[in-house]
Design a protein around this motif. Structure first.
Motif, mmCIF file in Angstrom:
data_model
loop_
_atom_site.group_PDB
_atom_site.id
_atom_site.type_symbol
_atom_site.label_atom_id
_atom_site.label_comp_id
_atom_site.label_asym_id
_atom_site.label_seq_id
_atom_site.Cartn_x
_atom_site.Cartn_y
_atom_site.Cartn_z
ATOM 1 N N ASN A 162 26.111 76.210 80.715
ATOM 2 C CA ASN A 162 26.133 75.266 79.604
ATOM 3 C C ASN A 162 27.150 74.149 79.836
ATOM 4 O O ASN A 162 28.276 74.391 80.271
ATOM 5 C CB ASN A 162 26.473 75.984 78.303
ATOM 6 N N ALA A 163 26.746 72.914 79.555
ATOM 7 C CA ALA A 163 27.644 71.767 79.717
ATOM 8 C C ALA A 163 27.768 70.957 78.442
ATOM 9 O O ALA A 163 28.267 69.837 78.463
ATOM 10 C CB ALA A 163 27.156 70.880 80.858
ATOM 11 N N ILE A 164 27.320 71.487 77.321
ATOM 12 C CA ILE A 164 27.440 70.808 76.032
ATOM 13 C C ILE A 164 28.778 71.168 75.402
ATOM 14 O O ILE A 164 29.150 72.338 75.341
ATOM 15 C CB ILE A 164 26.281 71.199 75.107
ATOM 16 N N SER A 165 29.494 70.162 74.941
ATOM 17 C CA SER A 165 30.791 70.406 74.318
ATOM 18 C C SER A 165 31.165 69.221 73.435
ATOM 19 O O SER A 165 30.409 68.246 73.321
ATOM 20 C CB SER A 165 31.869 70.657 75.372
ATOM 21 N N THR A 166 32.343 69.273 72.851
ATOM 22 C CA THR A 166 32.815 68.195 71.979
ATOM 23 C C THR A 166 33.002 66.903 72.770
ATOM 24 O O THR A 166 33.514 66.919 73.895
ATOM 25 C CB THR A 166 34.146 68.593 71.325
ATOM 26 N N ILE A 167 32.609 65.807 72.196
ATOM 27 C CA ILE A 167 32.718 64.498 72.849
ATOM 28 C C ILE A 167 34.176 64.173 73.160
ATOM 29 O O ILE A 167 35.063 64.350 72.325
ATOM 30 C CB ILE A 167 32.115 63.402 71.943
ATOM 31 N N ARG A 208 34.659 61.092 75.257
ATOM 32 C CA ARG A 208 34.655 59.692 75.673
ATOM 33 C C ARG A 208 35.117 58.751 74.558
ATOM 34 O O ARG A 208 35.475 57.604 74.828
ATOM 35 C CB ARG A 208 33.267 59.290 76.181
ATOM 36 N N PHE A 209 35.067 59.206 73.326
ATOM 37 C CA PHE A 209 35.618 58.453 72.198
ATOM 38 C C PHE A 209 35.869 59.446 71.074
ATOM 39 O O PHE A 209 35.444 60.610 71.130
ATOM 40 C CB PHE A 209 34.681 57.327 71.757
ATOM 41 N N ASP A 210 36.562 59.016 70.047
ATOM 42 C CA ASP A 210 36.864 59.877 68.908
ATOM 43 C C ASP A 210 35.640 59.942 68.002
ATOM 44 O O ASP A 210 35.339 58.998 67.269
ATOM 45 C CB ASP A 210 38.069 59.342 68.146
ATOM 46 N N ALA A 211 34.941 61.070 68.055
ATOM 47 C CA ALA A 211 33.703 61.220 67.285
ATOM 48 C C ALA A 211 33.917 62.034 66.016
ATOM 49 O O ALA A 211 32.950 62.431 65.365
ATOM 50 C CB ALA A 211 32.634 61.884 68.146
ATOM 51 N N SER A 212 35.164 62.262 65.632
ATOM 52 C CA SER A 212 35.445 63.164 64.508
ATOM 53 C C SER A 212 34.856 62.679 63.185
ATOM 54 O O SER A 212 34.562 63.493 62.297
ATOM 55 C CB SER A 212 36.955 63.364 64.364
ATOM 56 N N SER A 213 34.645 61.389 63.035
ATOM 57 C CA SER A 213 34.110 60.862 61.775
ATOM 58 C C SER A 213 32.590 60.740 61.783
ATOM 59 O O SER A 213 32.000 60.302 60.791
ATOM 60 C CB SER A 213 34.727 59.494 61.482
ATOM 61 N N TYR A 214 31.948 61.124 62.881
ATOM 62 C CA TYR A 214 30.493 61.024 62.991
ATOM 63 C C TYR A 214 29.859 62.362 62.625
ATOM 64 O O TYR A 214 30.462 63.421 62.845
ATOM 65 C CB TYR A 214 30.082 60.633 64.413
ATOM 66 N N PRO A 215 28.630 62.345 62.120
ATOM 67 C CA PRO A 215 27.985 63.622 61.765
ATOM 68 C C PRO A 215 27.617 64.472 62.978
ATOM 69 O O PRO A 215 27.524 65.696 62.868
ATOM 70 C CB PRO A 215 26.730 63.182 61.000
ATOM 71 N N SER A 216 27.411 63.850 64.133
ATOM 72 C CA SER A 216 27.120 64.580 65.375
ATOM 73 C C SER A 216 28.296 64.394 66.321
ATOM 74 O O SER A 216 28.670 63.259 66.649
ATOM 75 C CB SER A 216 25.841 64.048 66.017
ATOM 76 N N LEU A 226 28.851 66.647 69.243
ATOM 77 C CA LEU A 226 28.670 67.317 70.527
ATOM 78 C C LEU A 226 27.799 66.465 71.439
ATOM 79 O O LEU A 226 26.939 65.708 70.982
ATOM 80 C CB LEU A 226 27.994 68.680 70.338
ATOM 81 N N ALA A 227 28.019 66.598 72.745
ATOM 82 C CA ALA A 227 27.214 65.861 73.720
ATOM 83 C C ALA A 227 27.291 66.550 75.071
ATOM 84 O O ALA A 227 28.165 67.393 75.316
ATOM 85 C CB ALA A 227 27.698 64.417 73.849
ATOM 86 N N GLY A 228 26.379 66.175 75.926
ATOM 87 C CA GLY A 228 26.462 66.562 77.322
ATOM 88 C C GLY A 228 27.075 65.404 78.092
ATOM 89 O O GLY A 228 26.419 64.387 78.330
ATOM 90 N N GLU A 229 28.352 65.532 78.446
ATOM 91 C CA GLU A 229 29.065 64.465 79.149
ATOM 92 C C GLU A 229 29.218 64.800 80.633
ATOM 93 O O GLU A 229 29.401 65.955 81.001
ATOM 94 C CB GLU A 229 30.460 64.263 78.557
ATOM 95 N N ILE A 230 29.184 63.759 81.462
ATOM 96 C CA ILE A 230 29.513 63.905 82.881
ATOM 97 C C ILE A 230 31.006 63.629 83.019
ATOM 98 O O ILE A 230 31.444 62.483 82.928
ATOM 99 C CB ILE A 230 28.689 62.944 83.745
ATOM 100 N N ARG A 231 31.772 64.645 83.236
ATOM 101 C CA ARG A 231 33.225 64.505 83.189
ATOM 102 C C ARG A 231 33.889 64.375 84.552
ATOM 103 O O ARG A 231 35.097 64.152 84.624
ATOM 104 C CB ARG A 231 33.824 65.701 82.439
#
Length: 405
Positions: free
Chosen positions: A32-37, A39-47, A49-54
């Motif tokens: 699994n590679a899905i985790s909390t975003i 790349r930017f502060d997504a805390s105020s967004y309803p979604s 989680l993302a699949g990021e290339i880190r």
């Protein structure tokens, strides 16, 4: 007789692996590679989680002059193109420039680049906006940059049909091979994990709002409530089979044997969605029967209505539990135009190993009478695979991939 379009090179970049070996090592076991975003502060967004290339640093792979003029998706695509050339054992100088072309797909274009330039416009003034904004955001920029970097002057283009675009681009590449081109790059990349891009994706109304990485993207599960978005994709080199064998191609992964596409009827019309017809057209184009298909790589939208439509189409064509079905994108998220080309890569690697990768995290609902491969990978002889993709607004595409042995 039409030329056979075979896959001879692969460049892939996904949240769970860069390059064929890393990608398949993770995919085959369900990493699994899905985790909390991040790349930017997504805390105020309803979604959130993302699949990021880190692990990707563009400066490690590309000349510095390209960095100011390219979006993240284009940087990923350029590196994938380099990898595909190396994988195919061919150099751009080996083939006449007008015999090589590029057909890619894009859903969102260079969203992050555009966001950065808009910030400059409103905070500092128009004189601070990069001249590269004129093309770095554009849907066709990956095709353009790949062709320029590699001196490719043959047929080129871009397909914009949301998640279905990657398959549509591969089909267009096959057409060009049949018309006489020697080599065509095809596939798709998207990377819009940034505030502006995220807001646009959320507006589609189909993204999961779960904060549990293992229970957020659950196609064909009773708890399905949207998908998780990701970034990345894959580029494939397609060649005429005879030409590839004559040059001694080191890899012939498989043949793009069939293609079908349809568009859904108007909502509320009472007419059947177009996915079943797309599957039937692709099978007929490939000259195979339903019983010849060894595995289906599902679109796996992750919403009850769309999952129901896909399951119904599969049951109508193959019968109840008539074919193994998998959706390894649950490990990495839906990569928009990059998702289906990644599934094509998984399909040909499954043929090579005789292993169907799993649909991770999902508990199949009894409401869906399909043979979904969950939990663990499944050993199987895979010679013919069907890859499905559906795009927002009604796009349906299907590609049949066949072993070239």
């Amino acid at each position: 007789m039409s030329a056979k379009a075979v896959i001879t090179g692969i460049g892939v970049a996904t949240p769970n692996g860069l390059g064929v070996d890393d990608f398949w090592a993770a995919t085959r076991v369900g990493k699994n590679a899905i985790s909390t975003i991040t790349r930017f502060d997504a805390s105020s967004y309803p979604s959130r989680l993302a699949g990021e290339i880190r692990t990707f640093e563009a400066a490690d792979h590309l000349p510095s002059r390209l960095l100011p003029q390219t979006d993240r998706m284009t940087r990923l695509a350029l590196v994938a193109a380099d990898c595909a050339f190396e994988d195919a054992g061919v150099k751009p100088d080996d083939i006449p420039e007008f015999d090589m072309g590029v057909v890619t797909a894009s859903t969102s274009g260079g969203f992050e680049f555009g966001q950065n330039e808009l910030q400059k416009l409103w905070s500092r003034g128009s004189q601070y906006v990069s001249a590269y904004q004129s093309f770095a955001w554009f849907y066709a920029v990956n095709s353009g940059q790949i062709s320029i970097r590699n001196g490719m002057k043959g047929p080129s283009g871009v397909v914009v049909s949301d998640h279905a675009g990657g398959l549509d681009a591969i089909a267009q590449a096959r057409r060009q091979i049949r018309k006489g081109s020697k080599l065509i790059f095809s596939g798709g990349f998207d990377a819009s994990i940034c505030p502006w891009g995220w807001a646009a994706q959320i507006a589609g109304g189909r993204m999961s709002t779960s904060d549990e990485p293992e229970r957020a993207y659950l196609p064909f599960d009773a708890d399905a409530n949207g998908y998780v978005a990701g970034e990345g994709g894959a580029l494939l080199i397609l060649e005429d089979e005879r030409t590839a064998r004559e040059r001694g191609a080191q890899n012939i992964y498989g043949e793009v044997a069939g293609y079908g596409s349809t568009f859904d009827p108007k909502p509320g019309s009472g007419r059947e969605p177009g996915l079943r017809r797309a599957i039937e057209v692709a099978l007929a184009d490939a000259g195979v029967r339903a019983k010849d298909v060894d595995v289906v790589f599902a679109d796996a939208a992750g919403t009850p209505r769309l999952d129901r439509e896909e399951a119904d189409a599969l049951i109508a064509v193959f019968g109840p539990c008539g074919v193994p079905v998998t959706a390894p994108k649950t490990m990495i998220g839906r990569l928009y135009s990059g998702a289906a080309p990644v599934d094509v890569v998984s399909a040909v690697l499954a043929m090579h190993e005789g292993l169907i990768p799993p649909t991770t995290n999902v508990e199949l609902s009894p409401a869906y009478d399909i043979d979904l491969v969950v939990g663990q990978p499944r050993t199987a002889s895979v010679r013919t695979a069907l890859v499905l993709a559906r795009g927002y607004g009604g796009f349906n595409s299907a590609v049949v991939v066949r072993s070239a042995d």
